[in-house]
Design a protein around this motif. Structure first.
Motif, PDB file in Angstrom:
ATOM      1  N   ALA A  29     -55.201  15.595  54.963  1.00  0.00           N
ATOM      2  CA  ALA A  29     -55.545  15.211  53.594  1.00  0.00           C
ATOM      3  C   ALA A  29     -54.442  15.609  52.614  1.00  0.00           C
ATOM      4  CB  ALA A  29     -56.874  15.846  53.188  1.00  0.00           C
ATOM      5  N   ASP A  30     -53.894  16.805  52.762  1.00  0.00           N
ATOM      6  CA  ASP A  30     -52.806  17.258  51.884  1.00  0.00           C
ATOM      7  C   ASP A  30     -51.584  16.373  52.022  1.00  0.00           C
ATOM      8  OD1 ASP A  30     -54.386  19.349  50.967  1.00  0.00           O
ATOM      9  OD2 ASP A  30     -53.381  20.876  52.198  1.00  0.00           O
ATOM     10  N   SER A  31     -51.256  16.000  53.259  1.00  0.00           N
ATOM     11  CA  SER A  31     -50.102  15.142  53.512  1.00  0.00           C
ATOM     12  C   SER A  31     -50.305  13.750  52.908  1.00  0.00           C
ATOM     13  CB  SER A  31     -49.870  15.047  55.020  1.00  0.00           C
ATOM     14  OG  SER A  31     -48.821  14.173  55.311  1.00  0.00           O
ATOM     15  N   LEU A  32     -51.486  13.199  53.093  1.00  0.00           N
ATOM     16  CA  LEU A  32     -51.794  11.887  52.532  1.00  0.00           C
ATOM     17  C   LEU A  32     -51.729  11.923  51.014  1.00  0.00           C
ATOM     18  CD1 LEU A  32     -52.818   8.965  52.721  1.00  0.00           C
ATOM     19  CD2 LEU A  32     -55.140   9.897  52.841  1.00  0.00           C
ATOM     20  N   GLU A  33     -52.308  12.957  50.417  1.00  0.00           N
ATOM     21  CA  GLU A  33     -52.282  13.070  48.962  1.00  0.00           C
ATOM     22  C   GLU A  33     -50.853  13.142  48.444  1.00  0.00           C
ATOM     23  OE1 GLU A  33     -55.189  15.560  46.666  1.00  0.00           O
ATOM     24  OE2 GLU A  33     -53.339  16.662  46.200  1.00  0.00           O
TER      25      GLU A  33
END
Length: 70
Positions: A29-33
């Motif tokens: 999720a952090d990477s996608l954000e």
């Protein structure tokens, strides 16, 4: 997929597996954000517009991702 989701909801007999899955999801999720914020900034989106879509304050998103504009 449903089995994976069931495991993430605490139905796995291996607690460690569930915790590792939670960490993996958080990293994903952090990477996608981060990628999407960079893409939004490259497309001319304002910090306020990005913040609105992420449901956070403008200050929070700018503090976290200000390095993208450098």
């Amino acid at each position: 997929m449903d089995e994976t989701i069931a495991q993430l909801h605490g139905q796995s007999p291996d607690i460690g597996e569930g915790l590792r899955a939670a960490v993996a999801l958080r990293h994903l999720a952090d990477s996608l954000e981060a990628r999407e914020v960079a893409r939004a900034r490259a497309s001319g989106w304002s910090w306020q517009l990005i913040a609105t879509h992420l449901d956070v304050t403008k200050q929070a998103v700018h503090k976290k991702y200000a390095h993208i504009d450098r």
